[in-house]
Design a protein around this motif. Structure first.
Motif, mmCIF file in Angstrom:
data_model
loop_
_atom_site.group_PDB
_atom_site.id
_atom_site.type_symbol
_atom_site.label_atom_id
_atom_site.label_comp_id
_atom_site.label_asym_id
_atom_site.label_seq_id
_atom_site.Cartn_x
_atom_site.Cartn_y
_atom_site.Cartn_z
ATOM 1 N N MET A 373 40.404 43.593 45.033
ATOM 2 C CA MET A 373 40.851 42.572 45.986
ATOM 3 C C MET A 373 41.352 43.244 47.258
ATOM 4 O O MET A 373 41.823 44.375 47.235
ATOM 5 C CB MET A 373 41.996 41.756 45.399
ATOM 6 C CG MET A 373 41.649 41.038 44.134
ATOM 7 S SD MET A 373 42.903 39.830 43.684
ATOM 8 C CE MET A 373 42.323 38.399 44.578
ATOM 9 N N ALA A 381 42.066 36.177 51.326
ATOM 10 C CA ALA A 381 41.831 37.426 50.576
ATOM 11 C C ALA A 381 40.396 37.418 50.078
ATOM 12 O O ALA A 381 39.738 36.365 50.059
ATOM 13 C CB ALA A 381 42.801 37.532 49.403
ATOM 14 N N LEU A 383 37.786 38.826 46.841
ATOM 15 C CA LEU A 383 37.803 39.294 45.447
ATOM 16 C C LEU A 383 36.378 39.579 45.007
ATOM 17 O O LEU A 383 35.476 38.765 45.233
ATOM 18 C CB LEU A 383 38.421 38.220 44.544
ATOM 19 C CG LEU A 383 38.122 38.314 43.047
ATOM 20 C CD1 LEU A 383 38.861 39.479 42.410
ATOM 21 C CD2 LEU A 383 38.514 37.022 42.330
ATOM 22 N N TRP A 399 45.533 36.628 44.590
ATOM 23 C CA TRP A 399 45.988 37.966 44.992
ATOM 24 C C TRP A 399 47.522 38.039 44.918
ATOM 25 O O TRP A 399 48.086 38.985 44.345
ATOM 26 C CB TRP A 399 45.494 38.266 46.420
ATOM 27 C CG TRP A 399 46.062 39.526 46.983
ATOM 28 C CD1 TRP A 399 45.540 40.782 46.876
ATOM 29 C CD2 TRP A 399 47.292 39.664 47.717
ATOM 30 N NE1 TRP A 399 46.365 41.692 47.494
ATOM 31 C CE2 TRP A 399 47.444 41.032 48.026
ATOM 32 C CE3 TRP A 399 48.279 38.773 48.148
ATOM 33 C CZ2 TRP A 399 48.539 41.527 48.728
ATOM 34 C CZ3 TRP A 399 49.373 39.269 48.852
ATOM 35 C CH2 TRP A 399 49.483 40.624 49.144
#
Ligand code: FAD
Length: 445
Positions: A373, A381, A383, A399
């Motif tokens: 991440m 964020a 991933l 996250w």
């Protein structure tokens, strides 16, 4: 067996420490993710463990960038190693720095602050000393461009960023003001990206209305990388999304650009000078020099090549784990990330436990990638976990939750949650003090 003694042991009066009768002695060097995991895996084994670190604390490095950008205070992402391991009765902690390793006599020489040199015997040795910033042969850049590896580094960077705005406000020279308000980050891996996005939000939200002569939102934040794209360890589609997000936040992203010089005026990249008072080095890393003391074969970054059981060919009772080790799996290198370090440390602990009990080693090490991440400012964020790729707001919450849970102690989790909640609602950052006094970067180990 090879004898490697990188530094000769002085004829000091410090006695050799004698092991308790019948107990095997395990020496673990490094109280990072790998060292702590190795120690904990030996909790129920009848051995005497000594955990050595030159710092008294364990750092949760994934959140270091938040200390560097005033979101969190140093103590919120770190914990005293002694306190973390207080309940493990077969373990003692020693604040010391490694000076030499003698594989033939199984003796490690350490320097204890205020006491001097000591020699420690071991039956099993675990080296988990991590990495340090690497300036690719340009160590002279380090003076002007700190890396981010320790709490000291994070505080140095925080002071540099916050001081730049104070100097920009106080000068009447327009050129100098622009230089103070320019931030250059060299290296667009996860640390560079996270740091750049966090600086962007600091200038546009937190510092808003705090100055009279300058508008911090007009700061220039430049993220440079010599590669063809940012975040090379992530899928291209995710890296593109992260780059778009950075651009929206006002970060200038330049790839394929080699930095030729860093000095007190800024950087020269691809022949062009960028005047900048703050240059941050987020580009390369190399292994801790302790690995060299083993005299074993290393890769270009100084990491020890380890076997399937994380041991070195010269001595099967000596293990290297975490960032200090290199190994390939299915044709790819095992990445230098926290989860790999934890898995390797735990594995080494189990191998030692098996050997102490007279059992065989079991299966070779296998890294299980649970996903990577990176966060790009507030609410965003990315991933990547196997075939799963996600980005955006929900990923950002995932996250945040995972990072709170992974912090070393309950009190860290509680304090970080509170700070984040306050910061999320108010846009404020509670760690904006520029502390006085001399600073030394611990990056240069
Ligand atoms: C800024 C930053 C952000 C990161 N973000 C992420 C992330 O988001 N996700 C992720 O998975 N990974 C991340 N990482 C990588 C991750 O932190 C490392 O892979 C992990 O810390 C490696 O663990 P380790 O135990 O090998 O080394 P470390 O955790 O670095 O621990 C090494 C220990 O050895 C000690 N030591 C070193 N030399 C000596 C010596 N001579 N004598 C005594 N003690 C010594 C040090 O004091 C330290 O405590 C990040 C790293 C950094 C620097």
């Amino acid at each position: 067996m090879t004898t490697i003694l990188t530094k000769s042991f002085p004829q000091d009066k410090q006695p050799l420490t004698k092991p308790a009768p019948g107990k095997k002695r395990v020496l673990i060097v490094g109280g990072g993710f790998a060292g702590i995991a190795a120690a904990r895996a030996l909790k129920r084994t009848d051995v005497e463990i000594r955990l050595i670190d030159r710092r008294n604390h364990h750092i949760f490095q994934p959140l270091l960038y938040q200390v560097a950008t005033a979101v969190l205070a140093p103590s919120e992402i770190a914990a005293p190693i002694r306190q973390l391991e207080a309940k493990q009765k077969n373990l003692s902690v020693l604040l010391a720095e490694i000076r030499g390793i003698n594989l033939a006599t199984r003796i490690v020489e350490v320097a204890c602050p205020g006491i001097g040199s000591r020699k420690l015997e071991y039956d099993f040795l675990v080296i988990a000393t991590g990495m340090r910033p690497s300036y690719f042969g340009h160590d002279e850049f380090a003076r002007f461009a700190p890396g981010l590896k320790s709490l000291n580094d994070a505080e140095t960077i925080r002071a540099k960023i916050l001081s730049a705005f104070e100097l920009a406000e106080s000068t009447d020279d327009e050129k100098e003001r622009a230089r103070q308000m320019t931030f250059v980050l060299v290296g667009a891996g996860p640390t560079g990206v996270e740091l750049a996005a966090s600086i962007a939000q600091l200038v546009s939200v937190t510092l808003r209305n705090n100055f009279r002569k300058i508008d911090p939102a007009k700061s220039r934040i430049v993220l440079l990388d010599g590669g063809t794209r940012i975040l090379p360890t992530f899928a291209e589609s995710l890296a593109r999304k992260a780059a778009n997000r950075l651009t929206k936040l006002g970060v200038e992203v330049s790839t394929g650009v080699k930095v030729e010089k860093v000095d007190d005026q800024g950087v020269i990249a691809a022949g062009n000078r960028i005047p900048a008072a703050t240059v941050l080095w987020t580009a390369g890393v190399s292994a801790s020099p302790v690995v060299k003391m083993l005299g074993t074969q290393t890769d270009r970054a100084g990491r020890a090549f380890v076997g399937a059981f994380m041991d070195i060919p010269e001595a099967p009772n000596v293990f290297v784990a975490g960032d200090a080790a290199t190994m390939t799996q299915d044709g790819h290198p095992v990445p230098g990330v926290a989860q790999a370090a934890i898995q390797q440390g735990r594995f080494v602990g189990h191998v030692i436990a098996n050997r102490v009990r007279g059992r065989n080693d079991g299966r070779p090490f296998r890294y299980r990638n649970k996903g990577n991440m990176a966060v790009v400012g507030k609410n965003f964020a990315i991933l990547e976990a196997g075939y799963l790729r996600s980005s955006g707001f929900v990923t950002w919450w995932v996250w945040a939750a995972l990072h709170v849970l992974a912090l070393p102690q309950l009190q860290n989790r509680f304090r970080v949650q509170t700070q984040w909640f306050w910061s999320y609602l108010s846009g404020q950052r509670s760690s904006r003090l520029i502390s006085e006094g001399p600073r030394s970067s611990s990056s240069q180990q």
